[in-house]
Write a protein that holds these residues in place. Structure first.
Motif, PDB file in Angstrom:
ATOM      1  N   UNK A  42       0.862  -1.185   0.000  1.00 23.28           N
ATOM      2  CA  UNK A  42       0.000   0.000   0.000  1.00 23.28           C
ATOM      3  C   UNK A  42       0.896   1.232   0.000  1.00 23.28           C
ATOM      4  N   UNK A  43       0.644   2.150  -0.952  1.00 21.56           N
ATOM      5  CA  UNK A  43       1.525   3.316  -1.102  1.00 21.56           C
ATOM      6  C   UNK A  43       0.867   4.574  -0.570  1.00 21.56           C
ATOM      7  N   UNK A  44      -0.440   4.683  -0.775  1.00 22.43           N
ATOM      8  CA  UNK A  44      -1.183   5.824  -0.208  1.00 22.43           C
ATOM      9  C   UNK A  44      -2.152   5.261   0.825  1.00 22.43           C
ATOM     10  N   UNK A  45      -2.045   5.784   2.066  1.00 19.56           N
ATOM     11  CA  UNK A  45      -2.733   5.145   3.192  1.00 19.56           C
ATOM     12  C   UNK A  45      -3.955   5.907   3.678  1.00 19.56           C
ATOM     13  N   UNK A  46      -4.761   6.372   2.737  1.00 18.53           N
ATOM     14  CA  UNK A  46      -6.005   7.015   3.164  1.00 18.53           C
ATOM     15  C   UNK A  46      -5.962   8.521   2.998  1.00 18.53           C
ATOM     16  N   UNK A  47      -6.558   9.001   1.900  1.00 19.94           N
ATOM     17  CA  UNK A  47      -6.657  10.439   1.643  1.00 19.94           C
ATOM     18  C   UNK A  47      -8.127  10.772   1.452  1.00 19.94           C
ATOM     19  N   UNK A  48      -8.564  11.886   2.024  1.00 20.19           N
ATOM     20  CA  UNK A  48      -9.955  12.283   1.838  1.00 20.19           C
ATOM     21  C   UNK A  48     -10.116  13.790   1.795  1.00 20.19           C
ATOM     22  N   UNK A  49     -10.949  14.252   0.885  1.00 21.64           N
ATOM     23  CA  UNK A  49     -11.324  15.672   0.859  1.00 21.64           C
ATOM     24  C   UNK A  49     -12.563  15.824  -0.012  1.00 21.64           C
ATOM     25  N   UNK A  50     -13.233  16.940   0.181  1.00 18.77           N
ATOM     26  CA  UNK A  50     -14.396  17.245  -0.659  1.00 18.77           C
ATOM     27  C   UNK A  50     -14.156  18.565  -1.358  1.00 18.77           C
ATOM     28  N   UNK A  51     -14.486  18.585  -2.629  1.00 20.74           N
ATOM     29  CA  UNK A  51     -14.261  19.775  -3.421  1.00 20.74           C
ATOM     30  C   UNK A  51     -15.596  20.275  -3.967  1.00 20.74           C
ATOM     31  N   UNK A  52     -16.050  21.399  -3.434  1.00 24.81           N
ATOM     32  CA  UNK A  52     -17.302  21.984  -3.920  1.00 24.81           C
ATOM     33  C   UNK A  52     -16.962  23.069  -4.952  1.00 24.81           C
ATOM     34  N   UNK A  53     -17.935  23.488  -5.776  1.00 22.45           N
ATOM     35  CA  UNK A  53     -17.651  24.484  -6.808  1.00 22.45           C
ATOM     36  C   UNK A  53     -16.994  25.744  -6.229  1.00 22.45           C
ATOM     37  N   UNK A  54     -15.972  26.214  -6.900  1.00 22.41           N
ATOM     38  CA  UNK A  54     -15.301  27.439  -6.485  1.00 22.41           C
ATOM     39  C   UNK A  54     -14.306  27.258  -5.356  1.00 22.41           C
ATOM     40  N   UNK A  55     -14.190  26.027  -4.869  1.00 28.59           N
ATOM     41  CA  UNK A  55     -13.270  25.782  -3.763  1.00 28.59           C
ATOM     42  C   UNK A  55     -11.906  25.318  -4.299  1.00 28.59           C
ATOM     43  N   UNK A  56     -10.861  25.553  -3.520  1.00 28.07           N
ATOM     44  CA  UNK A  56      -9.542  25.074  -3.913  1.00 28.07           C
ATOM     45  C   UNK A  56      -8.913  24.292  -2.763  1.00 28.07           C
ATOM     46  N   UNK A  57      -8.514  23.063  -3.069  1.00 28.82           N
ATOM     47  CA  UNK A  57      -7.848  22.214  -2.087  1.00 28.82           C
ATOM     48  C   UNK A  57      -6.401  22.030  -2.530  1.00 28.82           C
ATOM     49  N   UNK A  59      -2.610  20.102  -2.055  1.00 33.50           N
ATOM     50  CA  UNK A  59      -1.911  18.936  -1.505  1.00 33.50           C
ATOM     51  C   UNK A  59      -0.418  19.239  -1.560  1.00 33.50           C
ATOM     52  N   UNK A  60       0.222  19.250  -0.393  1.00 31.41           N
ATOM     53  CA  UNK A  60       1.667  19.502  -0.343  1.00 31.41           C
ATOM     54  C   UNK A  60       2.363  18.306   0.299  1.00 31.41           C
ATOM     55  N   UNK A  61       3.661  18.251   0.106  1.00 33.50           N
ATOM     56  CA  UNK A  61       4.412  17.169   0.732  1.00 33.50           C
ATOM     57  C   UNK A  61       5.632  16.829  -0.088  1.00 33.50           C
ATOM     58  N   UNK A 249       2.947  12.941   3.731  1.00 38.77           N
ATOM     59  CA  UNK A 249       4.298  12.443   3.910  1.00 38.77           C
ATOM     60  C   UNK A 249       4.249  10.925   3.878  1.00 38.77           C
ATOM     61  N   UNK A 250       5.044  10.331   3.014  1.00 34.83           N
ATOM     62  CA  UNK A 250       5.126   8.870   2.878  1.00 34.83           C
ATOM     63  C   UNK A 250       3.741   8.213   2.790  1.00 34.83           C
ATOM     64  N   UNK A 251       2.901   8.788   1.951  1.00 37.75           N
ATOM     65  CA  UNK A 251       1.592   8.190   1.710  1.00 37.75           C
ATOM     66  C   UNK A 251       0.545   8.444   2.777  1.00 37.75           C
ATOM     67  N   UNK A 252       0.911   9.220   3.797  1.00 37.87           N
ATOM     68  CA  UNK A 252      -0.055   9.548   4.859  1.00 37.87           C
ATOM     69  C   UNK A 252      -0.393  11.029   4.801  1.00 37.87           C
ATOM     70  N   UNK A 253      -1.624  11.348   5.156  1.00 38.93           N
ATOM     71  CA  UNK A 253      -1.964  12.749   5.366  1.00 38.93           C
ATOM     72  C   UNK A 253      -1.645  13.036   6.831  1.00 38.93           C
ATOM     73  N   UNK A 254      -0.595  13.816   7.080  1.00 40.94           N
ATOM     74  CA  UNK A 254      -0.192  14.057   8.466  1.00 40.94           C
ATOM     75  C   UNK A 254      -0.952  15.230   9.078  1.00 40.94           C
ATOM     76  N   UNK A 268       1.543  19.509  13.192  1.00 39.16           N
ATOM     77  CA  UNK A 268       2.470  18.403  12.984  1.00 39.16           C
ATOM     78  C   UNK A 268       3.894  18.916  12.745  1.00 39.16           C
ATOM     79  N   UNK A 269       4.849  18.197  13.308  1.00 34.24           N
ATOM     80  CA  UNK A 269       6.259  18.594  13.180  1.00 34.24           C
ATOM     81  C   UNK A 269       6.672  18.697  11.711  1.00 34.24           C
ATOM     82  N   UNK A 270       6.124  17.808  10.868  1.00 39.89           N
ATOM     83  CA  UNK A 270       6.503  17.832   9.461  1.00 39.89           C
ATOM     84  C   UNK A 270       6.007  19.107   8.771  1.00 39.89           C
ATOM     85  N   UNK A 271       4.807  19.546   9.136  1.00 39.35           N
ATOM     86  CA  UNK A 271       4.286  20.794   8.565  1.00 39.35           C
ATOM     87  C   UNK A 271       5.185  21.962   8.989  1.00 39.35           C
TER      88      UNK A 271
END
Ligand SMILES: Nc1ncnc2c1ncn2[C@@H]1O[C@H](COP(=O)(O)OP(=O)(O)OP(=O)(O)O)[C@@H](O)[C@H]1O
Ligand SMILES: [Mg+2]
Length: 293
Positions: A42-57, A59-61, A249-254, A268-271
């Motif tokens: 398993x390389x990505x261990x669970x990512x979730x978000x919702x994108x509604x019209x006009x919104x911007x999400x 992803x950094x890392x 980081x490493x497939x996790x959302x920290x 989070x220390x990584x952030x």
């Protein structure tokens, strides 16, 4: 993988949403896991978000953290031996796992478009760029050649290319990186998608051109309600454009939350590490004070 009944009724609201939000999400990613089928890893261990019209999400890392795989999962274009091994992706309320290839082709581009780091590789070097955009418009919108050309020119103007008529007739090798990225954005928005995924779309560009492209995306979002997923290793890019940020980081959302709170009060220390790395680039100027009085 889950099998859900196909939701083909256009505009039908999701039945299971507890408190119905103002606008239903264009893209809903729910605890998506991505695995390499060959190594069974398993390389990505669970990512979730919702994108509604006009919104911007955003992803950094760090490199290899799974940002691009996440985008590719949303677009249904994972590399051959990769699969979504858990969770789900819904586009306009439809679980993409239930789509046939034909339905996918219809959806990709019309609902969700994408731009990547290397625009040249997504354009045909032997066809004039304007004609390529016009062809997309002609096929997807079913308009006549002449009208497709008119709309393509309009788009080249909308992405603020200085001389649209000239650029229309040029080949990829005649254009700079920034111009090519504008052409690719024009092609991606040609069929008026509701969401655009920009994966390191400005990384290869110099700082000034990068800022111009980011402005362009912000303007499209403002003017047309285009929803954005912005992937970048650069926190400043995300700070400038996004309402919500996911730090991977490493497939996790920290860490995940409103950009403003994450960047003002990273948990989070990584952030914090990412932010410290960016201080030298002047991240501060994108952080507006919480209570400006
Ligand atoms: N086509 C592929 N074949 C094999 N492994 C891959 C492939 N694409 C991604 N991976 C692996 O999956 C992991 C996540 O990669 P991904 O491309 O999503 O990272 P990323 O966060 O986008 O990194 P970058 O910032 O460098 O673009 C990495 O360990 C990478 O080696
Ligand atoms: Mg990547």
């Amino acid at each position: 993988m889950r099998t859900l009944s196909r939701n083909t009724a256009a505009g039908s609201a999701p039945q299971h949403a507890p408190a119905a939000p103002a606008a239903p999400p264009v893209i809903a990613v729910r605890d998506v896991r991505i695995s390499d089928r060959v190594t069974d890893r398993e390389i990505v261990h669970g990512v979730g978000f919702e994108l509604t019209p006009g919104k911007a999400v955003g992803i950094v890392g760090e490199s290899g953290s799974g940002k691009t795989l996440t985008c590719r999962a949303v677009l249904g274009i994972l590399p051959p031996h990769f699969e979504v091994s858990g969770g789900s992706v819904e586009i306009d309320g439809t679980d993409i796992a239930t789509l046939t290839p034909r339905q996918w082709t219809a959806l990709r581009g019309t609902t969700v478009g994408a731009v990547f780091q290397d625009p040249a590789s997504y354009l045909n070097p032997s066809i004039r760029v304007g004609a390529q955009i016009a062809e997309v418009i002609r096929v997807k919108k079913g308009v006549k050649r002449r009208e497709a050309r008119r709309q393509a020119l309009e788009l080249l103007r909308a992405v603020r290319l200085r001389d649209p008529e000239l650029v229309y007739g040029q080949y990829t090798y005649e254009l700079s990186g920034g111009m090519l990225q504008r052409v690719l954005i024009a092609a991606a928005i040609a069929v008026e998608p509701r969401a655009l995924i920009a994966d390191e779309a400005t990384t290869a560009l110099d700082v000034t051109v990068q800022a111009e492209i980011l402005d362009l995306l912000a303007e499209l979002r403002e003017r047309t309600g285009l929803a954005l997923v912005v992937v970048s290793h650069d926190l400043a890019v995300v700070a400038q454009l996004c309402d919500e940020v996911l730090v991977m980081r490493q497939g996790e959302v920290v860490e995940q939350g409103p950009t403003h709170s994450v960047l003002h009060d990273p948990q989070h220390a990584y952030t914090r590490l990412l932010m410290a790395e960016h201080e030298q680039y002047g991240l501060d100027k994108f952080l507006t004070p919480k209570e400006a009085s």
